[in-house]
Scaffold this motif. Sequence first.
Motif, mmCIF file in Angstrom:
data_model
loop_
_atom_site.group_PDB
_atom_site.id
_atom_site.type_symbol
_atom_site.label_atom_id
_atom_site.label_comp_id
_atom_site.label_asym_id
_atom_site.label_seq_id
_atom_site.Cartn_x
_atom_site.Cartn_y
_atom_site.Cartn_z
ATOM 1 N N ALA A 135 -54.283 19.040 -3.179
ATOM 2 C CA ALA A 135 -55.058 17.899 -2.707
ATOM 3 C C ALA A 135 -56.511 18.286 -2.503
ATOM 4 O O ALA A 135 -56.853 19.462 -2.385
ATOM 5 C CB ALA A 135 -54.491 17.385 -1.379
ATOM 6 N N PHE A 136 -57.358 17.263 -2.434
ATOM 7 C CA PHE A 136 -58.683 17.432 -1.846
ATOM 8 C C PHE A 136 -58.652 16.790 -0.460
ATOM 9 O O PHE A 136 -57.709 16.064 -0.118
ATOM 10 C CB PHE A 136 -59.782 16.834 -2.738
ATOM 11 N N SER A 137 -59.656 17.063 0.354
ATOM 12 C CA SER A 137 -59.650 16.576 1.730
ATOM 13 C C SER A 137 -60.989 15.955 2.079
ATOM 14 O O SER A 137 -62.048 16.463 1.710
ATOM 15 C CB SER A 137 -59.349 17.725 2.700
ATOM 16 N N ARG A 138 -60.917 14.842 2.808
ATOM 17 C CA ARG A 138 -62.087 14.136 3.307
ATOM 18 C C ARG A 138 -61.899 13.906 4.803
ATOM 19 O O ARG A 138 -60.868 14.298 5.368
ATOM 20 C CB ARG A 138 -62.259 12.813 2.569
ATOM 21 N N SER B 126 -65.248 22.701 7.866
ATOM 22 C CA SER B 126 -65.012 23.617 6.755
ATOM 23 C C SER B 126 -65.394 22.920 5.459
ATOM 24 O O SER B 126 -64.897 21.828 5.156
ATOM 25 C CB SER B 126 -63.548 24.047 6.708
ATOM 26 N N ALA B 127 -66.288 23.552 4.702
ATOM 27 C CA ALA B 127 -66.802 22.978 3.455
ATOM 28 C C ALA B 127 -66.425 23.907 2.310
ATOM 29 O O ALA B 127 -66.990 24.994 2.181
ATOM 30 C CB ALA B 127 -68.316 22.804 3.553
ATOM 31 N N ASN B 128 -65.474 23.468 1.513
ATOM 32 C CA ASN B 128 -64.956 24.302 0.443
ATOM 33 C C ASN B 128 -65.252 23.659 -0.916
ATOM 34 O O ASN B 128 -65.013 22.463 -1.106
ATOM 35 C CB ASN B 128 -63.450 24.493 0.580
ATOM 36 N N SER C 104 -70.415 15.880 -4.349
ATOM 37 C CA SER C 104 -70.415 15.759 -5.808
ATOM 38 C C SER C 104 -70.040 17.099 -6.431
ATOM 39 O O SER C 104 -70.073 18.140 -5.758
ATOM 40 C CB SER C 104 -71.804 15.321 -6.297
ATOM 41 N N PRO C 105 -69.650 17.099 -7.724
ATOM 42 C CA PRO C 105 -69.327 18.369 -8.383
ATOM 43 C C PRO C 105 -70.446 19.397 -8.208
ATOM 44 O O PRO C 105 -71.625 19.086 -8.416
ATOM 45 C CB PRO C 105 -69.158 17.957 -9.851
ATOM 46 N N GLY C 106 -70.067 20.578 -7.800
ATOM 47 C CA GLY C 106 -71.024 21.644 -7.551
ATOM 48 C C GLY C 106 -71.481 21.747 -6.121
ATOM 49 O O GLY C 106 -72.080 22.760 -5.727
ATOM 50 N N ASP C 107 -71.223 20.702 -5.295
ATOM 51 C CA ASP C 107 -71.605 20.768 -3.888
ATOM 52 C C ASP C 107 -70.682 21.711 -3.123
ATOM 53 O O ASP C 107 -69.540 21.967 -3.525
ATOM 54 C CB ASP C 107 -71.549 19.377 -3.247
ATOM 55 N N GLN C 108 -71.172 22.181 -1.973
ATOM 56 C CA GLN C 108 -70.397 23.102 -1.155
ATOM 57 C C GLN C 108 -69.079 22.500 -0.712
ATOM 58 O O GLN C 108 -68.072 23.198 -0.579
ATOM 59 C CB GLN C 108 -71.214 23.527 0.068
ATOM 60 N N ASP C 109 -69.028 21.184 -0.492
ATOM 61 C CA ASP C 109 -67.812 20.539 0.003
ATOM 62 C C ASP C 109 -67.184 19.614 -1.039
ATOM 63 O O ASP C 109 -66.576 18.605 -0.704
ATOM 64 C CB ASP C 109 -68.086 19.761 1.291
ATOM 65 N N TYR C 110 -67.319 19.956 -2.309
ATOM 66 C CA TYR C 110 -66.753 19.135 -3.384
ATOM 67 C C TYR C 110 -65.234 19.051 -3.303
ATOM 68 O O TYR C 110 -64.638 18.024 -3.621
ATOM 69 C CB TYR C 110 -67.182 19.699 -4.734
ATOM 70 N N GLY C 111 -64.583 20.115 -2.862
ATOM 71 C CA GLY C 111 -63.126 20.136 -2.865
ATOM 72 C C GLY C 111 -62.486 19.806 -1.532
ATOM 73 O O GLY C 111 -61.488 19.082 -1.482
ATOM 74 N N PHE C 112 -63.043 20.322 -0.448
ATOM 75 C CA PHE C 112 -62.381 20.214 0.842
ATOM 76 C C PHE C 112 -63.416 20.026 1.937
ATOM 77 O O PHE C 112 -64.292 20.875 2.133
ATOM 78 C CB PHE C 112 -61.567 21.488 1.112
ATOM 79 N N ALA C 113 -63.323 18.927 2.668
ATOM 80 C CA ALA C 113 -64.061 18.722 3.918
ATOM 81 C C ALA C 113 -63.011 18.544 5.002
ATOM 82 O O ALA C 113 -62.277 17.558 5.011
ATOM 83 C CB ALA C 113 -64.967 17.498 3.819
ATOM 84 N N CYS C 114 -62.904 19.505 5.912
ATOM 85 C CA CYS C 114 -61.788 19.489 6.868
ATOM 86 C C CYS C 114 -62.127 20.374 8.068
ATOM 87 O O CYS C 114 -63.234 20.906 8.186
ATOM 88 C CB CYS C 114 -60.504 19.976 6.197
#
Length: 547
Positions: A327-330, A384-386, A356-366
């Motif tokens: 999953a991704f997380s928001r 957490s910015a993944n 957005s793609p390439g941002d520090q939190d593109y995959g996971f904000a949690c």
Amino acid sequence: MSTPEPKSRTEQLDINQKTEAIFSGGRPVDRDYPYIPPDYKVHFPHIGTDRQLFLDNFILDHLNGVKRELCAPQKAPEPLLYFTDLPWERVQFNPGTAGVVHDPDDGLFKMWYWQGLANEPFNTSQVLCYAESNDALHWEKPLRDDCLPFQEHTATNIVHPDISQSGLALNHDRSDPERKYLLVNWPPKTAAKRAPGSPRLSSVDASPDGIHWHNISEESPLPHHHEQKIIWDEGIQRYIGYSQYSHHQNFLYRKRQIGRQESADFINWSPKEVVLSADWDANLPPDLEMHDMSVRKVGELYIGITSEFMAEPFWQEREGHNWRDQAFSRLGLYTSRDGKRWQRVGGPEPWVDTGSPGDQDYGFACFTPAGELVHNGNLVIPYSANPQKQSWLNQGSPTPSYPPEEFDRRRQAWQARQSLRPDPEPKRAVGGLILREDGWAKLVPEYETGQVYTKQFVFEGDTLRVNADCSYGYLQVELLDPTLTPYEGFSAELCDPLIGERDQIWHTVRWQGKSDLRSLWNKPVRIRFTLCEVSLFAFKFFVSMSE
């Protein structure tokens, strides 16, 4: 001069005890039934000197030409904590916050975060590290000789050697200086030494300074798990902790949900009860799961930030039970008036989406920590910015993923993408969300001007302040009696218009230069705000003068 009837600091506990006494027959039903209010002599809601926000309708009665807007936080341009090539960060820098505190003794902002020392996904080789800041935005990792060593390095910021799924809080009881900070923890290395089939371990540690920790309870009979977020709740005289309730504890409940526990001493905790689940809200998609939630309390308002685990259609299987782990997380935003019944704010859309793609939190904000960090008019929320989502595409899954054909197709597509443009080595970080102080929601005119009516209440303090952006227009305030007539001396016509620069947060309300409100103590008051091209965020009464 009379004194204001004080608002009970344990008002919620008082109501709970009164309700229990009535329902058990220990106290007669009084004239207020079916309402069960606190036992005040002045029969109106008491707000004391609590800050009043506009995330819900608790204090609001009517909006005339005014609308409520949910405030979106600004993402800090640079991470609060990031990879700095320290030797213990080179294997697996995956920081997540166990707790943050604005220390009342030295004024420093302090953060404790976990990170791995082995490149594995199950958090069995994590340590607790320490960082500090003067402004909650710029953080340092102090290297100290009295921290725990790493290999040949004696000066580190490692403060605990065996950490996972932990929650840290400042002890409200300062009678024992050795227990200033408290930590509930699932120590994986210690747990691994237990006999197979042992119940999940949940230990409690304490520290006088956040650096040196000692164990005060080896095991709690009702354990926590998965990122406990803990605050002291003055209203019920208990610590309350929120953590994930999911397949990590019991495969019967495959969906990640939010559970709540409470404790008087931080060691003995109540059974976990589910208080928030996407299953209960038809406005949310069924693939949304609640990963974790942090809570802060402003007055009697609980504000919860959830990590929303947006599960993809791949299922794991163990002993016939399924769960999802890719999953991704928001982030979502919730409010409550009792810490148990929660309402989503702002509809089904996320409060904070991934980048957005390439941002520090593109995959996971949690993983937001409990509590608030406020400095110079800014409210800072670490998270957490993944850059990558949680998945098994780049490593072997511990159990098969179903349907296997679709999972293999997805993995092949990911591998093809990597061969064309490989991802840089992911460096996770602790990002920052920035709001105006108390700027969770604002009231603004639908066009140019409008009015806000509050409910009736009684207050403490002698002066009224409002949190408003008056940099373009102005704001006027009047205090109304039960006939909606301004109390003498407190009309809009006599109110000095509030104006100010954009960076001014709080404004003191005056009527012909006077701010003293003691003549209105113990009288029911309703506020009517007149907004002219301004934004209103909050208000509060406070004590500005001695008796």
